[in-house]
Write an enzyme that holds these catalytic residues in place. Structure first.
Site, PDB file in Angstrom:
ATOM      1  N   GLU A  44      -2.320  -3.650  -6.060  1.00  0.00           N
ATOM      2  CA  GLU A  44      -1.731  -2.610  -5.765  1.00  0.00           C
ATOM      3  C   GLU A  44       0.201  -2.877  -6.139  1.00  0.00           C
ATOM      4  OE1 GLU A  44       0.055  -0.529  -1.278  1.00  0.00           O
ATOM      5  OE2 GLU A  44      -1.010  -3.100  -0.899  1.00  0.00           O
ATOM      6  N   LYS A 113      -1.108   6.952  -1.390  1.00  0.00           N
ATOM      7  CA  LYS A 113      -1.396   6.168  -0.382  1.00  0.00           C
ATOM      8  C   LYS A 113      -1.029   7.185   0.952  1.00  0.00           C
ATOM      9  CE  LYS A 113      -0.360   1.726   1.718  1.00  0.00           C
ATOM     10  NZ  LYS A 113       0.552   0.273   1.382  1.00  0.00           N
ATOM     11  N   CYS A 154      -4.695  -0.121   0.416  1.00  0.00           N
ATOM     12  CA  CYS A 154      -4.611  -1.276   1.257  1.00  0.00           C
ATOM     13  C   CYS A 154      -4.312  -0.855   2.421  1.00  0.00           C
ATOM     14  CB  CYS A 154      -2.173  -1.748   1.016  1.00  0.00           C
ATOM     15  SG  CYS A 154      -2.041  -3.348   1.683  1.00  0.00           S
TER      16      CYS A 154
END
Length: 280
Positions: A44, A113, A154
């Site tokens: 990331e 995301k 994440c």
């Protein structure tokens, strides 16, 4: 489908100089391919420091400078390259975005995301991605000659439903570029990966930036690969490293036969469904 392939996870040491980050990433992708890897995963925010104050400064359009490097690295090494994530600018909004490139250098996926990292653990850490970022709105999976792969970034890993949906859609490997921190890292990083792998009987791989104690946000590191039995089969320390795992889809099939939860689900009692179809 080919039953086995090598996966590499690049735990990159990220600096504040974008050009350095890109050239290091490119070099380590080449190193990974040299070891026989067919799928390579970057961390990331691999091209820039992680933090709300940095996102706008380092943000790019896609296609742009960073994705150009990813495209070339995928093509020259003939690998599937999961390009960690970068801050993306589009129409005045910023996203935390993962791009995936095929061995021909073409972009085959763009995952923004979905779940923004907004947490507040008193006395430990407060972080609010939503102060600067907008969330994506689609599920993201791609095909390889080996298996389907589901992508999250994440904080997406904390949401079991996403992994379940990817698994139902046929993914046998889930990849999560992610930068957990020195509070959530030791507590939850490995546990979440093992949980996602075990629940869905899939391989799970995570790519963190290497730890930089001097950074404003200190990443935990410890990039990991977990097998469908829930075992950690490869794990980095805190420093820059490339780790490898041989993904064995016959082993995955055997696990699903031995403990056949997929066929034992009570679909008459419950279901996890996607409200809108994502990109695939």
């Amino acid at each position: 489908m080919l039953n086995q392939f090598r996966l590499a996870v690049v735990q990159l040491q990220v600096s504040s100089v974008k050009a350095d980050n890109l050239s290091r990433a490119r070099r380590l992708v080449r190193e990974a391919a040299g070891q026989g890897s067919k799928v390579v995963l970057l961390p990331e925010c691999f091209n820039s420091p992680y933090g709300t104050s940095f996102f706008s400064r380092y943000a790019e359009n896609i296609p742009g400078e960073s994705t150009q490097v990813l495209s070339e690295a995928a093509k020259e090494n003939e690998v599937y390259l999961v390009g960690g994530s970068i801050p993306e600018e589009d129409g005045g909004k910023l996203y935390n975005t993962c791009t995936v490139f095929g061995p021909d250098g073409e972009m085959i996926l763009k995952h923004r995301k979905i779940h923004l990292f907004d947490i507040d653990v008193p006395g430990k850490i407060r972080f609010q991605e939503s102060e600067t970022l907008s969330p994506g709105s689609s599920l993201s999976l791609f095909d390889t000659p080996f298996c389907k792969v589901g992508v999250g970034i994440c904080y997406d890993m904390r949401f079991a439903e996403l992994a379940q949906l990817y698994s139902r859609k046929g993914c046998q490997l889930l990849v999560y570029p992610g930068a957990f921190n020195m509070t959530t890292g030791p507590a939850h990083w490995e546990l979440l990966q093992r949980g996602r792998a075990l629940d869905n009987q899939v391989y799970v791989a995570t790519a963190s930036p290497a730890r930089d104690e001097a950074a404003s946000y200190v990443a935990w590191g410890h990039s990991t690969v977990v097998n469908p039995w829930g075992e950690v089969i490869s794990k980095a320390g805190p420093e820059e490293a490339v780790i490898y795992a041989d993904i064995d889809l016959q082993y995955l099939a055997d696990i699903r036969q031995q403990i056949p939860i997929t066929s034992q689900r009570r679909d008459d009692l419950y279901a996890v469904t996607s409200v809108q179809e994502g990109s695939s």
